[in-house]
Design an enzyme around this catalytic site. Structure first.
Site, PDB file in Angstrom:
ATOM      1  N   GLU A  93      18.849   3.517  32.455  1.00  0.00           N
ATOM      2  CA  GLU A  93      18.256   2.210  32.585  1.00  0.00           C
ATOM      3  C   GLU A  93      18.642   1.275  31.458  1.00  0.00           C
ATOM      4  O   GLU A  93      18.812   1.674  30.310  1.00  0.00           O
ATOM      5  CB  GLU A  93      16.738   2.358  32.622  1.00  0.00           C
ATOM      6  CG  GLU A  93      16.303   3.023  33.894  1.00  0.00           C
ATOM      7  CD  GLU A  93      14.828   3.325  33.948  1.00  0.00           C
ATOM      8  OE1 GLU A  93      14.315   3.468  35.059  1.00  0.00           O
ATOM      9  OE2 GLU A  93      14.195   3.425  32.892  1.00  0.00           O
ATOM     10  N   CYS A 106      18.102  -3.989  26.151  1.00  0.00           N
ATOM     11  CA  CYS A 106      17.968  -2.646  25.583  1.00  0.00           C
ATOM     12  C   CYS A 106      18.875  -1.712  26.377  1.00  0.00           C
ATOM     13  O   CYS A 106      18.713  -1.546  27.587  1.00  0.00           O
ATOM     14  CB  CYS A 106      16.502  -2.215  25.686  1.00  0.00           C
ATOM     15  SG  CYS A 106      16.198  -0.569  25.041  1.00  0.00           S
ATOM     16  N   CYS A 113      18.586  13.253  26.202  1.00  0.00           N
ATOM     17  CA  CYS A 113      18.841  13.296  24.766  1.00  0.00           C
ATOM     18  C   CYS A 113      18.588  14.723  24.300  1.00  0.00           C
ATOM     19  O   CYS A 113      17.663  15.384  24.769  1.00  0.00           O
ATOM     20  CB  CYS A 113      17.916  12.347  24.011  1.00  0.00           C
ATOM     21  SG  CYS A 113      18.228  12.338  22.220  1.00  0.00           S
ATOM     22  N   CYS A 117      12.591  14.815  20.106  1.00  0.00           N
ATOM     23  CA  CYS A 117      11.424  14.258  19.418  1.00  0.00           C
ATOM     24  C   CYS A 117      10.221  14.466  20.338  1.00  0.00           C
ATOM     25  O   CYS A 117      10.305  14.232  21.541  1.00  0.00           O
ATOM     26  CB  CYS A 117      11.630  12.778  19.127  1.00  0.00           C
ATOM     27  SG  CYS A 117      13.122  12.502  18.143  1.00  0.00           S
ATOM     28  N   CYS A 120       8.703  11.657  22.843  1.00  0.00           N
ATOM     29  CA  CYS A 120       9.665  10.843  23.587  1.00  0.00           C
ATOM     30  C   CYS A 120       9.952  11.481  24.938  1.00  0.00           C
ATOM     31  O   CYS A 120      10.335  12.654  24.998  1.00  0.00           O
ATOM     32  CB  CYS A 120      10.956  10.722  22.784  1.00  0.00           C
ATOM     33  SG  CYS A 120      12.288   9.903  23.691  1.00  0.00           S
ATOM     34  N   GLU A 167      20.568   9.247  22.009  1.00  0.00           N
ATOM     35  CA  GLU A 167      20.807   9.012  20.586  1.00  0.00           C
ATOM     36  C   GLU A 167      22.225   8.434  20.469  1.00  0.00           C
ATOM     37  O   GLU A 167      23.210   9.172  20.613  1.00  0.00           O
ATOM     38  CB  GLU A 167      20.661  10.324  19.808  1.00  0.00           C
ATOM     39  CG  GLU A 167      21.202  10.306  18.393  1.00  0.00           C
ATOM     40  CD  GLU A 167      20.688   9.143  17.538  1.00  0.00           C
ATOM     41  OE1 GLU A 167      19.458   8.963  17.430  1.00  0.00           O
ATOM     42  OE2 GLU A 167      21.534   8.401  16.989  1.00  0.00           O
ATOM     43  N   SER A 198      19.832   1.838  17.011  1.00  0.00           N
ATOM     44  CA  SER A 198      18.689   2.613  16.533  1.00  0.00           C
ATOM     45  C   SER A 198      19.051   4.089  16.520  1.00  0.00           C
ATOM     46  O   SER A 198      19.541   4.634  17.509  1.00  0.00           O
ATOM     47  CB  SER A 198      17.482   2.388  17.449  1.00  0.00           C
ATOM     48  OG  SER A 198      16.425   3.252  17.094  1.00  0.00           O
ATOM     49  N   SER A 220      14.662   5.434  13.122  1.00  0.00           N
ATOM     50  CA  SER A 220      13.397   5.929  13.651  1.00  0.00           C
ATOM     51  C   SER A 220      12.771   6.882  12.651  1.00  0.00           C
ATOM     52  O   SER A 220      13.089   8.059  12.621  1.00  0.00           O
ATOM     53  CB  SER A 220      13.645   6.647  14.978  1.00  0.00           C
ATOM     54  OG  SER A 220      14.047   5.718  15.950  1.00  0.00           O
ATOM     55  N   HIS A 222       9.053   7.315  11.706  1.00  0.00           N
ATOM     56  CA  HIS A 222       7.921   7.928  12.410  1.00  0.00           C
ATOM     57  C   HIS A 222       7.026   8.838  11.584  1.00  0.00           C
ATOM     58  O   HIS A 222       5.949   9.217  12.038  1.00  0.00           O
ATOM     59  CB  HIS A 222       8.365   8.695  13.661  1.00  0.00           C
ATOM     60  CG  HIS A 222       9.176   7.886  14.618  1.00  0.00           C
ATOM     61  ND1 HIS A 222       8.890   6.582  14.935  1.00  0.00           N
ATOM     62  CD2 HIS A 222      10.290   8.190  15.332  1.00  0.00           C
ATOM     63  CE1 HIS A 222       9.776   6.122  15.804  1.00  0.00           C
ATOM     64  NE2 HIS A 222      10.637   7.083  16.059  1.00  0.00           N
ATOM     65  N   ASN A 297       3.766   4.745  23.658  1.00  0.00           N
ATOM     66  CA  ASN A 297       3.665   4.542  25.103  1.00  0.00           C
ATOM     67  C   ASN A 297       3.493   5.893  25.777  1.00  0.00           C
ATOM     68  O   ASN A 297       4.397   6.723  25.747  1.00  0.00           O
ATOM     69  CB  ASN A 297       4.924   3.854  25.639  1.00  0.00           C
ATOM     70  CG  ASN A 297       4.986   2.418  25.183  1.00  0.00           C
ATOM     71  OD1 ASN A 297       4.046   1.648  25.346  1.00  0.00           O
ATOM     72  ND2 ASN A 297       6.100   2.048  24.555  1.00  0.00           N
ATOM     73  N   CYS A 340       9.292   1.229  25.707  1.00  0.00           N
ATOM     74  CA  CYS A 340      10.004   2.233  24.909  1.00  0.00           C
ATOM     75  C   CYS A 340       9.536   3.622  25.260  1.00  0.00           C
ATOM     76  O   CYS A 340       8.341   3.872  25.340  1.00  0.00           O
ATOM     77  CB  CYS A 340       9.670   2.132  23.429  1.00  0.00           C
ATOM     78  SG  CYS A 340      10.046   0.631  22.681  1.00  0.00           S
TER      79      CYS A 340
END
Ligand code: SAH
Ligand code: SF4
Length: 372
Positions: A93, A106, A113, A117, A120, A167, A198, A220, A222, A297, A340
């Site tokens: 997307e 974006c 990935c 994480c 995610c 990533e 990012s 990132s 976190h 999210n 996100c």
């Protein structure tokens, strides 16, 4: 017979080699890039300032094939989302977020990935494959085709963030070629400040990026200490915070901006206390930076909750009092799962579900359906 190449995979360098090998003049590269990326043309026949014989020669061994569009959606808040077919039932997307002074796309870099994480949903899906340069730049190509230009003639997409699925530094060569096209005046002509990559902190690749294509960098973070970051951003075990902070400092030696943006997802009770905020300020003391706090999210079975608004406010205020610029990311495109970490969650299932709802006339935000 020569293999067919996709010209969407080519940055200026590869165009130059390709044309030289065929005895073509170097300026053809500019012509081709302008047709493909300025005007969004995918058919050689439309390239009227190139001689017909040359066009036919090109068409015999090259194609201009963007990833095919599975679905285009628009949110009530103006956010737009394109789902692109990358084969074997998977989609990636690209999300467009309009703001007062800019329009940001974006862009995704991988199908899934590998970095896992814990908060995610892309990481939870595992890794499928790297996107090609054509599939990465194809996201911008489609967005420009859909959104066009404003009345002044400027493109609606003014900024790109490599913050979609994947990533980007784990797909280094294809991402760099795509970003070079974003910056190239004959393609998209964005300034290096308007393209942000990012990363979760792949230290060696951060050094390589500084030499290859020093765009604006977001990291990132976190978590403010190794124990917690090892747990929620597992790549930290390989490149712990001390090394990451040093890499950030090295990056700024060449960067077009004189700061790093640290992203920090706000997870209720996990990384959002005042003690975490204090540790964070101490951690980044040698890195010119600003902060982007991202309220978590949620997605099904994530095991995390979004921090309470009060906790986010207190955390932000502590950073501001320490002298930092802090933004708290607004959640956009909620109604089309475009926030996100929500991108293409359960790719296959959701695509089918959305397509089914569309076929039944039960969802209103579908703009275009190109296949069942
Ligand atoms: N892989 C890169 C870029 C893609 S993710 C990276 O990790 O930096 C873009 C940002 O969204 C990252 O900061 C990522 O940690 C964050 N993110 C991932 N899942 C999220 C979620 N569920 N809620 C909020 N932010 C999330
Ligand atoms: Fe990969 Fe980034 Fe998600 Fe981590 S946050 S799993 S690096 S996409």
């Amino acid at each position: 017979m020569a293999m067919t190449v996709n010209l969407l995979d080519f940055d200026a360098q590869r165009f130059a080699t390709f044309l030289e090998e065929r005895g073509e003049k170097p300026f053809r590269a500019k012509q081709l890039m302008r047709w493909i990326h300025h005007f969004g043309v995918s058919d050689f026949a439309a390239m009227t300032d190139i001689a017909k014989v040359t066009r036919e020669k090109l068409a015999a061994e090259a194609v201009i094939t963007p990833p095919s569009l599975m679905l285009e959606q628009a949110s009530e808040d103006g956010t737009r989302k394109w789902l692109l077919d990358v084969g074997t039932g998977n989609g990636v997307e690209a999300v467009f977020i309009p703001e007062d002074d800019r329009g940001t796309l974006c862009v995704s870099s991988q199908v899934g990935c590998a970095l896992e994480c814990t908060f995610c949903s892309t990481g939870r899906q595992g890794f499928n494959r790297n996107l090609s340069t054509a599939e990465i730049i194809g996201q911008l190509w489609w967005a420009n085709k859909a959104l066009g230009r404003d009345p002044k003639g400027d493109r609606i997409v003014s900024n790109v963030v490599m913050m979609g699925m994947g990533e980007p530094l784990a797909n280094f060569d294809n991402v760099v070629a795509a970003m070079r096209l974003m910056l190239d005046d004959h393609a998209y002509g964005l300034s290096r400040r308007r393209v942000t990559l990012s990363t979760s902190g792949l230290v060696p690749q951060m050094d390589r990026l500084r030499e290859a294509c020093p765009v604006a960098l977001a990291v990132s973070l976190h978590a403010p200490n190794d124990a917690l970051r090892d747990e929620i951003v597992p790549i930290n075990k390989k490149y712990p915070l001390k090394e990451l902070m040093a890499a950030c400092q090295r990056y700024l030696e060449k960067a077009p901006r004189d700061f790093i943006t640290f992203e920090y997802v706000m997870l209720d009770g996990v990384n959002d206390t005042m003690e975490h905020a204090r540790q964070l300020v101490a951690l980044v003391k040698d890195v010119p930076c600003k902060f982007n706090l991202i309220p978590f999210n949620p997605f099904p079975n994530s095991g995390y909750d979004r921090s309470k608004p009060d906790a986010i406010r207190r955390f932000r205020d502590h950073l501001i009092q320490a002298g930092y610029i802090v933004t708290v990311r607004k959640t956009r495109g909620d109604d089309i799962d475009a926030a996100c970490g929500q991108l293409a969650g359960q790719v296959k299932d959701k695509t089918k579900r959305t397509l089914r709802l569309a076929a039944e006339g039960k969802t209103t935000n579908i703009i275009q359906l190109t296949r069942e």
